[in-house]
Design a protein around this motif. Structure first.
Motif, PDB file in Angstrom:
ATOM      1  N   LEU A 124      37.614  -6.750  56.443  1.00 31.60           N
ATOM      2  CA  LEU A 124      37.848  -6.273  57.576  1.00 31.60           C
ATOM      3  C   LEU A 124      39.454  -5.983  58.151  1.00 31.60           C
ATOM      4  N   THR A 125      39.960  -6.881  57.770  1.00 28.95           N
ATOM      5  CA  THR A 125      41.637  -6.608  58.204  1.00 28.95           C
ATOM      6  C   THR A 125      42.241  -5.602  57.401  1.00 28.95           C
ATOM      7  N   LYS A 131      41.066  -2.372  58.780  1.00 28.68           N
ATOM      8  CA  LYS A 131      41.904  -1.988  60.210  1.00 28.68           C
ATOM      9  C   LYS A 131      43.100  -1.498  59.760  1.00 28.68           C
ATOM     10  N   ARG A 132      43.762  -1.965  59.018  1.00 26.90           N
ATOM     11  CA  ARG A 132      45.352  -1.667  58.549  1.00 26.90           C
ATOM     12  C   ARG A 132      45.257  -0.266  57.951  1.00 26.90           C
ATOM     13  N   SER A 142      33.417   2.552  65.211  1.00 29.47           N
ATOM     14  CA  SER A 142      34.329   2.085  65.986  1.00 29.47           C
ATOM     15  C   SER A 142      35.655   2.223  65.301  1.00 29.47           C
ATOM     16  N   LEU A 143      35.855   2.511  64.100  1.00 27.26           N
ATOM     17  CA  LEU A 143      37.142   2.937  63.498  1.00 27.26           C
ATOM     18  C   LEU A 143      37.559   4.310  63.417  1.00 27.26           C
TER      19      LEU A 143
END
Ligand code: C2E
Ligand code: MG
Ligand code: MG
Ligand code: MG
Length: 284
Positions: free
Chosen positions: A189-190, A193-194, A229-230
């Motif tokens: 998930l990190t 996100k990046r 959400s992203l």
């Protein structure tokens, strides 16, 4: 007794290894001549938006070896990645789909069709990848906004800062990015996100059995909520049944791909599909 069978095992093992070796050598050689003789073709599989409009197609590679049936990508891409031939094959594929985008740009009915293309991690990792792609876009005149690059989670195993740099560089000219087969690899998930992505593709392994498997439905729901959400688009692949599409639509999936809409086909047949598809949607 034990010794004999042990020795037999060893010799069987060696024979198998030898066969495998011969098989691989000849596959490698055949691939080399396939590259020189342009024996590859692209099939196009429709992608349909939530509103029922045709978004475009995913480009899927096939090997048309003389006097043989079409060879599917999973039978030769692993070897092409091993011996590096995936790089010339990949550039050939990029060139071909960019020329196709230009051909579509000439017709008002196909003007907005997009193409998604799979890029091997090995190719993406080439230091001159983004320059080569820009060159192809310039030379063909294809609109970068209509091109999506599908990467698999294996590119995330590389230097992430560098991957982000390349994506940003190409997104600056309009190219879009998608993570393919999401959930089947080393997804973190990190990383998600990046990464400056546009889209996640839900792997067909979660779609195939979703009506019977509450676990698959839970995974699909969480991918969709994460993507939401992203602010990422989600395409689901492998949709064969209306019930699968209905579940995905109800849960907020934005784009659909699978045999329910159409199988991957050569360009002439795909263009016929486009005509019928728009005729049918205009009738509503
Ligand atoms: P992918 O990118 O995940 O492509 C989706 C695969 O699912 C395709 O298989 C497609 O034909 C298949 N598929 C789509 N809808 C359905 C459905 O409703 N039911 C079923 N059973 N299958 C469906 P294909 O064409 O055999 O490609 C397999 C993989 O090979 C691709 O998976 C992709 O990872 C790789 N590949 C294909 N073309 C290229 C290429 O040009 N370059 C690279 N590097 N890889 C490629
Ligand atoms: Mg794909
Ligand atoms: Mg996929
Ligand atoms: Mg897949």
């Amino acid at each position: 007794q034990a010794k004999t069978s042990g020795r037999n095992r060893v010799s069987i093992f060696n024979t198998e290894m030898h066969d495998k070796f011969v098989e691989r050598v000849s596959l490698g050689d055949r691939l080399k001549s396939a590259v020189n003789n342009y024996e590859f073709i692209i099939h196009y599989q429709p992608q349909v938006n939530f509103d029922g409009k045709l978004k475009g197609a995913e480009a899927l590679l096939r090997w048309q070896s003389p006097d043989q049936e079409l060879i599917p990508p999973l039978s030769f891409i692993p070897m092409a990645e091993e011996n590096g031939l995936i790089i010339p094959i990949g550039y050939w594929a990029l060139n071909t789909v960019c020329q196709q985008l230009v051909a579509w740009q000439k017709n008002p009915q196909t003007l907005e069709l997009c193409i998604a293309i799979n890029i091997s991690a090995l190719q993406f990792r080439q230091p001159d990848f983004s320059n080569q792609l820009k060159k192809i876009l310039l030379e063909t005149g294809a609109n970068p906004h209509l091109l999506t690059l599908e990467l698999t989670e294996s590119v995330l195993l590389d230097d992430l800062d560098n991957v982000i740099k390349i994506i940003l560089d190409l997104r600056a000219i309009g190219v879009r990015f998608s993570i393919d087969d999401f959930g089947t690899g080393y997804s973190s998930l990190t990383y998600l996100k990046r990464l400056p992505l546009d889209e996640i593709k839900i792997d067909k392994s979660f779609v195939t059995d979703l009506m019977n498997d509450p676990g698959d439905r839970a995974i699909i729901r969480s991918i969709l909520s994460l993507a939401n959400s992203l602010s990422l688009n989600v395409t689901a692949e492998g949709i064969e049944l209306p019930e699968q599409r209905d579940f995905l639509a109800k849960e907020g999936c934005s784009t659909f791909q699978g045999y329910l809409y159409g199988r991957p086909t050569a360009i002439d047949e795909f263009n016929l599909f486009v005509e019928h598809f728009s005729a049918a949607s205009n009738a509503h």
